[in-house]
Scaffold this motif. Structure first.
Motif, PDB file in Angstrom:
ATOM      1  N   PRO A 150       0.767  -1.232   0.040  1.00  0.00           N
ATOM      2  CA  PRO A 150       0.023  -0.079  -0.198  1.00  0.00           C
ATOM      3  C   PRO A 150       0.958   1.235   0.018  1.00  0.00           C
ATOM      4  CG  PRO A 150      -0.075  -1.110   2.032  1.00  0.00           C
ATOM      5  CD  PRO A 150       0.544  -2.094   1.108  1.00  0.00           C
ATOM      6  N   LEU A 151       2.190   1.277   0.397  1.00  0.00           N
ATOM      7  CA  LEU A 151       3.041   2.212   0.116  1.00  0.00           C
ATOM      8  C   LEU A 151       3.266   2.884  -1.098  1.00  0.00           C
ATOM      9  CD1 LEU A 151       5.338   1.586   3.281  1.00  0.00           C
ATOM     10  CD2 LEU A 151       3.289   2.722   3.459  1.00  0.00           C
ATOM     11  N   TYR A 152       3.041   1.893  -2.053  1.00  0.00           N
ATOM     12  CA  TYR A 152       3.090   2.339  -3.397  1.00  0.00           C
ATOM     13  C   TYR A 152       1.953   2.711  -4.152  1.00  0.00           C
ATOM     14  CZ  TYR A 152       8.085   0.412  -3.121  1.00  0.00           C
ATOM     15  OH  TYR A 152       9.329   0.322  -2.721  1.00  0.00           O
ATOM     16  N   VAL A 153       0.917   2.743  -3.629  1.00  0.00           N
ATOM     17  CA  VAL A 153      -0.594   2.741  -4.262  1.00  0.00           C
ATOM     18  C   VAL A 153      -0.840   4.235  -4.154  1.00  0.00           C
ATOM     19  CG1 VAL A 153      -2.733   1.994  -4.306  1.00  0.00           C
ATOM     20  CG2 VAL A 153      -1.069   0.211  -3.820  1.00  0.00           C
ATOM     21  N   ALA A 154      -1.513   4.582  -5.207  1.00  0.00           N
ATOM     22  CA  ALA A 154      -2.092   5.996  -5.545  1.00  0.00           C
ATOM     23  C   ALA A 154      -2.913   6.461  -4.620  1.00  0.00           C
ATOM     24  CB  ALA A 154      -2.483   6.394  -6.693  1.00  0.00           C
ATOM     25  N   ASN A 155      -3.074   7.679  -3.949  1.00  0.00           N
ATOM     26  CA  ASN A 155      -4.117   8.513  -3.214  1.00  0.00           C
ATOM     27  C   ASN A 155      -4.265   9.643  -3.839  1.00  0.00           C
ATOM     28  OD1 ASN A 155      -3.121   6.973  -0.493  1.00  0.00           O
ATOM     29  ND2 ASN A 155      -1.292   7.717  -1.591  1.00  0.00           N
TER      30      ASN A 155
END
Length: 338
Positions: free
Chosen positions: A266-271
């Motif tokens: 999740p640290l690589y997933v877009a926000n």
């Protein structure tokens, strides 16, 4: 053999990873680089004594509608948030449509309603634009191009080059909500449940934070490439290593479960509705309280700090207290996320 990244444009060039960085810095910049072109999300320009932030963006997200928003809300919020990272108070937006023949008028009206509602929420005015229609199969429904102008108040100058050793890093909420929501819908994975994009205008949150800390070192909305890409940009700009605490980075249960099933971090997933604040340690409590008091920052936490060790790297301290390096991905994780 010709290097693939030099031979032709790939879909992964737009995913926010190492290939995106290569495309911008090695292919585009040599042709259009100039002293006013910075590395932040918005350029800050001086005009008749007034400092203005200027940004531009394009939105090609698929699908057009998703839990929590649609391409119209995404276009307004994304542009507003990029202006906000420069410390600007967003004022005016342009809005241009490339519409594919066959798009239902009801869908277009729904997108326009989202644009209107988001602009009202952010207190910005759409003042100009353009509309083009292309043949069926040429635009995947609709593409939206924006630009935005904001006023940067006197004394406000957040930029990654200002980051200093000891600065603290605040994240305004959970990570990965937008990217996993889009992935689930696009691939009909059926996660459903509580998955919902976090897309939101963050300018009011930023304005309040700058009131308690006008000398904020830097800000960034961690969109494509997620938290990891934004933190690596910070490290590259300041030349200092960054360490964050894994337990301080919040992830919604539905997102964590989906990431576990898909093998994603999740640290690589877009926000699309989160903001990173880098501030001096003597102001971290004030900034944190300000952010937590805002509509979209109730889950804000201090996630890490800028170390005094020279070098370009980002590491996460795991729950076992070991350090795991967070490198920018080279190619495609999830393109067309915004």
């Amino acid at each position: 053999m010709t290097n693939q990244k030099e031979d032709r444009i790939l879909l992964a060039h737009g995913s926010g990873g190492g290939l995106s960085e290569h495309l911008i810095n090695e292919i585009i910049r040599p042709y259009i680089n100039n002293p006013d072109m910075g590395h932040d999300d918005a350029a800050v320009l001086s005009l008749n004594g007034q400092r203005l932030a200027f940004t531009a963006d394009s939105y090609v997200v698929s699908p057009l509608f998703f839990a929590g928003g649609d391409i119209g809300r995404l276009a307004v919020c994304g542009t507003v948030n990029d202006l906000s990272t420069a410390g600007a108070i967003p004022q005016y937006l342009s809005l241009s449509f490339i519409i594919e023949e066959g798009l239902p008028i009801t869908d277009f009206k729904a997108i326009l309603q989202s644009i209107k509602d988001s602009a009202v929420e952010a207190n910005v005015h759409i003042v100009t634009g353009d509309t083009k229609v292309v043949g069926k199969g040429a635009a995947d429904g609709i593409f939206i191009n924006t630009s935005g102008i904001g006023i940067v108040p006197q004394g406000i100058n957040p930029t990654a080059q200002n980051i200093k050793a000891g600065d603290q890093i605040i994240l305004s909420g959970t990570v990965g909500d937008h990217g996993i929501t889009i992935m689930s819908l696009r691939n009909e994975l059926g996660f459903g449940g509580t998955l919902k994009s976090d897309v939101a205008p963050l300018n009011h949150m930023v304005e309040a934070a700058l009131k308690v800390c006008p000398y904020m070192s830097a800000m960034r909305d961690p969109t494509r490439g997620g938290l990891t890409a934004a933190l690596n940009e910070f490290s590259q700009a300041c030349g200092l290593k960054i360490i964050i605490d894994e337990q301080s980075v919040l992830v919604n249960d539905a997102v964590a479960g989906a990431c576990s099933m898909l093998g994603f971090d999740p640290l690589y997933v877009a926000n699309e509705g989160k903001m990173l604040f880098v501030c001096p340690p003597n102001r971290v409590d004030d900034v944190l309280q300000s952010v937590k008091s805002s509509k979209y920052g109730t889950q804000a936490t201090v996630i890490g700090e800028i170390t005094n060790e020279k070098g370009v790297s980002v590491s996460v301290r795991t729950h076992l207290r070991a350090l795991r390096r967070l490198d920018v991905i080279y190619g495609e994780l999830l393109p067309r996320i915004c």
